[in-house]
Design a protein around this motif. Structure first.
Motif, short mmCIF file in Angstrom:
data_model
loop_
_atom_site.label_atom_id
_atom_site.label_comp_id
_atom_site.label_asym_id
_atom_site.label_seq_id
_atom_site.Cartn_x
_atom_site.Cartn_y
_atom_site.Cartn_z
N SER A 174 6.11 23.03 -98.08
CA SER A 174 6.76 23.90 -97.50
C SER A 174 6.39 23.51 -95.83
CB SER A 174 5.93 25.19 -98.06
OG SER A 174 6.56 26.09 -97.20
N LYS A 175 5.20 23.15 -95.52
CA LYS A 175 4.98 22.57 -94.13
C LYS A 175 5.59 21.90 -93.39
CE LYS A 175 1.46 18.89 -95.17
NZ LYS A 175 0.05 18.38 -95.29
N ASP A 176 6.40 21.00 -94.68
CA ASP A 176 7.12 20.02 -93.63
C ASP A 176 8.98 20.00 -94.20
OD1 ASP A 176 4.94 18.32 -92.80
OD2 ASP A 176 5.47 17.04 -94.90
N GLY A 177 8.70 21.60 -94.67
CA GLY A 177 10.47 22.47 -95.35
C GLY A 177 10.78 23.02 -94.14
N TYR A 178 10.37 23.74 -94.90
CA TYR A 178 11.12 25.21 -95.17
C TYR A 178 9.58 26.66 -95.09
CZ TYR A 178 15.41 23.63 -94.84
OH TYR A 178 16.45 22.65 -94.46
N PRO A 179 8.80 26.55 -94.08
CA PRO A 179 7.80 27.00 -93.96
C PRO A 179 7.54 28.40 -94.26
CG PRO A 179 6.77 25.51 -92.28
CD PRO A 179 8.68 25.70 -93.22
N GLN A 180 8.53 29.35 -93.84
CA GLN A 180 8.65 30.44 -94.04
C GLN A 180 9.56 30.76 -94.59
OE1 GLN A 180 7.11 32.55 -91.98
NE2 GLN A 180 5.92 30.48 -91.18
N ALA A 189 8.35 31.08 -99.12
CA ALA A 189 7.92 30.03 -98.66
C ALA A 189 6.92 29.61 -99.49
CB ALA A 189 6.75 31.47 -97.60
N GLY A 190 6.40 28.30 -99.27
CA GLY A 190 5.50 28.19 -99.49
C GLY A 190 6.24 26.89 -101.09
N ASP A 191 7.80 27.02 -100.95
CA ASP A 191 8.84 26.20 -102.11
C ASP A 191 8.46 24.75 -101.99
OD1 ASP A 191 8.67 28.06 -103.37
OD2 ASP A 191 11.56 28.32 -102.75
#
Length: 203
Positions: A174-180, A189-191
């Motif tokens: 998620s942090k390098d993708g779509y965090p929200q 979020a988290g996926d």
């Protein structure tokens, strides 16, 4: 959800990182297996490698995965695109990782992709949470074109430094993708998200 807008700025529903957010995979969400099916055309740009289209036929049953990743939960197995078959991403859900991992499934012989390259790519994106396809150039029937430096960080890692003609897979936390998450809710979020792609051109 289309990859371009989501990769560039996660704001427009169905205009994503690469492109395409619809997933009518009721079966896919249930089984965690994603296969691509659509008509394809062959646009070209820059240094295009042969067979510069997005094949629509699924790999033969029993095709061995080229990459399997064990996550912090679940796992994913990926068969890359060939000249005649689409990628296949099989998810043991929920699949999640803590760090982006990139695997070159087959190396091309064209020029190297840089941050300033505009690339032409076939790809499919799958959500590790439920195994659903959220974006697919194969389903749309044509490659997508966008700047390599203008996408989400994890996808950029899968592009920059690769050669035109390469097939690549990437798993993105998620942090390098779509965090929200994404505005349309297809990615939460988290996926963790997973892409299989082929770089057709860069200029």
């Amino acid at each position: 959800m289309r990859l371009k807008p989501l990769l560039l700025l996660p704001a427009a529903a169905c205009a994503v990182l690469l492109v395409g957010c619809s997933s009518d995979d009721t079966d896919t969400a249930a089984t965690g297996v994603t296969a691509i099916s659509a008509e394809a055309s062959a646009p070209s740009a820059g240094d295009v490698v042969p067979a510069s289209n997005c094949p629509t036929q699924a790999p033969a049953e029993g095709t061995e995965p080229e990459w399997t990743v064990e996550g912090t939960t679940g796992s994913v197995s990926i068969v890359g695109q060939t000249d005649t078959t689409a990628p296949l991403i099989t998810v043991d859900k929920p699949f999640a990782v803590d760090e982006t991992e990139v695997k070159t499934l087959s190396e091309g012989t064209g020029p190297e992709v840089t941050d300033s390259s505009t690339i032409t790519v076939c790809y499919v994106g799958v959500d590790g949470r439920d195994g659903a396809t959220f974006d697919s150039a194969h389903q749309r029937g044509a490659p997508e074109q966008f700047p390599a430096g203008g996408v989400i960080p994890g996808f950029r890692q899968a592009l920059v430094g690769q050669k035109v003609g390469s097939t690549v897979a990437v798993v993105i936390p998620s942090k390098d993708g779509y965090p929200q998450g994404t505005p349309d809710g297809s990615i939460k979020a988290g996926d963790t998200i997973v892409f299989a792609l082929k770089i057709l051109a860069a200029n």
